[in-house]
Design an enzyme around this catalytic site. Sequence first.
Site, PDB file in Angstrom:
ATOM      1  N   ASP A  45      -8.592  -8.759   3.537  1.00 22.14           N
ATOM      2  CA  ASP A  45      -8.359  -7.651   4.462  1.00 22.14           C
ATOM      3  C   ASP A  45      -9.538  -7.502   5.420  1.00 22.14           C
ATOM      4  O   ASP A  45     -10.337  -6.579   5.273  1.00 22.14           O
ATOM      5  CB  ASP A  45      -8.174  -6.361   3.643  1.00 22.14           C
ATOM      6  CG  ASP A  45      -7.695  -5.207   4.502  1.00 22.14           C
ATOM      7  OD1 ASP A  45      -7.347  -5.442   5.666  1.00 22.14           O
ATOM      8  OD2 ASP A  45      -7.672  -4.068   3.993  1.00 22.14           O
ATOM      9  N   GLU A  73     -13.018  -1.924  11.351  1.00 25.91           N
ATOM     10  CA  GLU A  73     -12.895  -1.160  10.103  1.00 25.91           C
ATOM     11  C   GLU A  73     -13.984  -1.493   9.085  1.00 25.91           C
ATOM     12  O   GLU A  73     -14.677  -0.610   8.588  1.00 25.91           O
ATOM     13  CB  GLU A  73     -11.513  -1.419   9.501  1.00 25.91           C
ATOM     14  CG  GLU A  73     -11.330  -0.763   8.152  1.00 25.91           C
ATOM     15  CD  GLU A  73      -9.946  -1.033   7.564  1.00 25.91           C
ATOM     16  OE1 GLU A  73      -9.092  -1.605   8.257  1.00 25.91           O
ATOM     17  OE2 GLU A  73      -9.739  -0.645   6.394  1.00 25.91           O
ATOM     18  N   GLU A 102       0.821  -1.219   0.000  1.00 25.62           N
ATOM     19  CA  GLU A 102       0.000   0.000   0.000  1.00 25.62           C
ATOM     20  C   GLU A 102       0.854   1.269   0.000  1.00 25.62           C
ATOM     21  O   GLU A 102       0.622   2.199   0.763  1.00 25.62           O
ATOM     22  CB  GLU A 102      -0.963  -0.016   1.190  1.00 25.62           C
ATOM     23  CG  GLU A 102      -1.939  -1.185   1.135  1.00 25.62           C
ATOM     24  CD  GLU A 102      -3.014  -1.165   2.210  1.00 25.62           C
ATOM     25  OE1 GLU A 102      -2.760  -0.619   3.293  1.00 25.62           O
ATOM     26  OE2 GLU A 102      -4.104  -1.706   1.951  1.00 25.62           O
TER      27      GLU A 102
HETATM   28  C1  GCV Z   1      -2.685   0.610   8.354  1.00 23.28           C
HETATM   29  C2  GCV Z   1      -6.165  -1.880   5.308  1.00 23.28           C
HETATM   30  C3  GCV Z   1      -6.560  -0.607   5.961  1.00 23.28           C
HETATM   31  C4  GCV Z   1      -5.393   0.341   6.100  1.00 23.28           C
HETATM   32  C5  GCV Z   1      -4.299  -0.372   6.886  1.00 23.28           C
HETATM   33  C6  GCV Z   1      -3.932  -1.639   6.127  1.00 23.28           C
HETATM   34  C7  GCV Z   1      -2.895  -2.455   6.860  1.00 23.28           C
HETATM   35  O1  GCV Z   1      -5.856  -1.676   3.983  1.00 23.28           O
HETATM   36  O2  GCV Z   1      -7.583  -0.015   5.235  1.00 23.28           O
HETATM   37  O3  GCV Z   1      -5.828   1.474   6.773  1.00 23.28           O
HETATM   38  O4  GCV Z   1      -3.188   0.459   7.051  1.00 23.28           O
HETATM   39  O5  GCV Z   1      -5.074  -2.444   5.977  1.00 23.28           O
HETATM   40  O6  GCV Z   1      -3.289  -3.407   7.497  1.00 23.28           O
HETATM   41  O7  GCV Z   1      -1.727  -2.133   6.782  1.00 23.28           O
END
Ligand code: GCV
Length: 844
Positions: free
Chosen positions: A392, A420, A313
């Site tokens: 995720d 989340e 990411e």
């Molecule tokens: C901390 C997902 C979340 C991100 C998070 C990522 C991760 O994509 O939306 O906010 O980033 O997971 O676990 O690193």
Amino acid sequence: MPSKLIAALGLACLSWPIALTAETGYDAWLRYAPLEGAALAQARQSIPAVVALLDDSPVGHSAQAEIVRGIRGMLGRTMRAEGSLPTENAIVVGTLEEIRRAAPGWRLEIPVGAASLPANSYRLRTVTANGRVYTVVAAPDARGLLYGSFALLRKIALGQALAGVDESQSPYASIRWVNQWDNLDGSIERGYGGRSIFWEGGKAREDLTRVADYGRLLASLGIDGCSINNVNANPKVLSPDFLPQIARIAEALRPWGVRVVLAVDFGSPKSIGGLDTFDPLEERVAAWWKSAADAIYSAIPDLGGFVLKADSEGRVGPSTYGRTHADAANVVARALAPHGGLLLYRGFVYDHHMDWRNLKNDRARAAYDNFHDLDGKFDDNVVIQIKNGPIDFQVREPASPLFGALEKTNQAIELQVTQEYMGQAHHLVFLPAMWKETLDFDMHAGNSTSPTPVKALVAGRVFHRTVGGFVGVVNAGLDENWMGNHMSQANLYGFGRLAWDPDLSAARIADEWTRLTFGSDPTVDKTIDQMQLTSWRTYENYTGPLGLQTLTDITGNHYGVNVEASERNGWGQWHRADDKGVGMDRTAATGTGYIGQYRPAVARVFESMAACPDDLLLFLHHVPYTHVLHDGKTVIQYIYDSHYEGAEAVEGYVRAWQRLKPLVDERRYREVLDQLEYQAGQAEVWRDAVTNWFARASGIADAKGRVGHYAGRFEAERLALERYAVRDVTLAEDASGGQAVACAAATCTATLRYQGPSGWYTLRVEYFDQNDGVSHYRLWVGKQLIDEWAADRKLPTRRLDSTSSTRRQISGVALRPGDEIRVEGVPGGAEQAALDYIEIVPER
Ligand code: GCV
């Protein structure tokens, strides 16, 4: 009495009355509410006047102070805290060694032998000596004393008898950590319980009381490590001048046996270290990591280690130099090793720019593809931290195949406590029920026929690894109740209990939590347990059944519904729904080959459409809407039915909770009711959006005739409007009929003339609560003001969409034919007091 102890008791005394009088949720499951009836009588009989601590460590003192605090709360008695073995009945807290010295005659009969009792274990045992009765909390180390003391208090709070207690417990795994995704500016990524308890304005907060109190909550569950900054890490945390900030936080957590862990950025040698490279194979880079680790350990000798998100990411990683994840992990781990530190290297590595048109591309393959071939190449203090599922934290995913693919590498499971994709702080979803399914899932990974469930693999039990375990992403914040709502605390409780003992059932965890948090009234317990235990399925039913994943806005706030958000982009959360069918073909035969990443015994079940569980069908297979499930329904009808069932179940939670009014303290009653009523409205928003989307896509009508037909619903755009203007809502399914009305004047009205039979009704006003202002609404029947409210929830959107769509429900309204029902909207800020519809529902 040692001064540290006096200080600890002093603090406990100060905070005790607050805990009893104000049910804010701050004390969570450590309320120590006064016992009543038989439980009180029993505890009064078995609790002596003295708690003797033979240990002089700060953690030992926390244990003793906690016992005094707990007994005072539950029994209204203040025990004497002493430092040596008294000649009277007592609770005695000491390490095995200390007890052996103070009372050589006591035989604690540790089953596995004192020397081999694992770290952090405890033994609770009644010893009778010289006519006195001692309740002993013994352990090989100070953390064990703390965990044993909390266990003792839990027993008392749950009304269990202490007389003759004889029990020892050891943690299932060595790693029981939480990750907080807190940014140094005080915000929290995916945090729904307020701002950071650790950071504000780029520094550690002045007042770290909340940090110590959080440490206490964690310790009560046996959690001994906490990463204090976002895995999307700011490199600054490793700058020498920042270390004092971290040291202060470590100091606040230390009395609770919780070690600080840091999230680090792989580019640090270059971004803050003055090098022109962060290539893990460069000597200079290795030397930099070593000196950074040496510096941090000289300030914080008990640091647990680092957590690292690399090549994911947008974070930099070894791919910049064509190196492997093992190269990256080892260079950092070697710097930590001399200090006993661990590197938790995240397995969450994937390409978020994948070509969605290529049907063979599959994000779910990524963790396995990235790490499987590196098995055996990681140093012994590296642990691969693997999310429970391959995508995720979706509402339903199979266990990640990587759990079954690492034999010579340490691993830990990452579970997300912060909700989340699970309704954030607004929806009740008890996650231990979901985690249990993954933890108990047999990966068939061993070389014998014995089961190899995920829990055993991550604990290192199957392939005899020395470290491994459980990591929870928590994101607790400054809100009084830590999580943004009361019920979500059960998820932190459940994570900690499972990290200690993953063999516990979800039902047992729910029941413990409910009784500790809301008391032991049988009606309260039964109702809350029932709500918690059904809540994951309920949420799944209205947000993404059959393995569709959470049909949310995945490129946005991860909260409201947006069926198409996962499609036609590179993020790879595809469900491939079109006009003919739905689901990802992940088979080895015709699909992405993902299923082939599992061991054959698992792959066989997943590959076969006949054997594949319905709950995962659309995660693993692409099928026509008319495909018939094991329960005899077609896929499309199941999608319709489950959404109606889910929404109906939340209405049921509201009714069940209302029956608890006389049995729950006023503030928490009100706050939970508000949450559940809101959730019931949102569940309908989800229901309507998803079912309409699939009805349109599939062209197949709901056999029960519900989708698109809403009895008693009056679209705002069809009412008599004064100054309100009709607006198209961009995702048509986000508003009933695809339209809403918004007010650009000082005040606007929408009026309908009621023409149905006389009677009692519930009125539902669906309006839009954006986060860029606070509008006010008034509801009139004729000349009578029936209700007024403000649109002041904190929902993550500025738009008219499914996230802001909110329901106000007014029950007990008498209506006669000809009555005029009028909603008056007064905009506030940029929010335009928008309305979607009014629904008139006859009272049952
Ligand atoms: C901390 C997902 C979340 C991100 C998070 C990522 C991760 O994509 O939306 O906010 O980033 O997971 O676990 O690193």
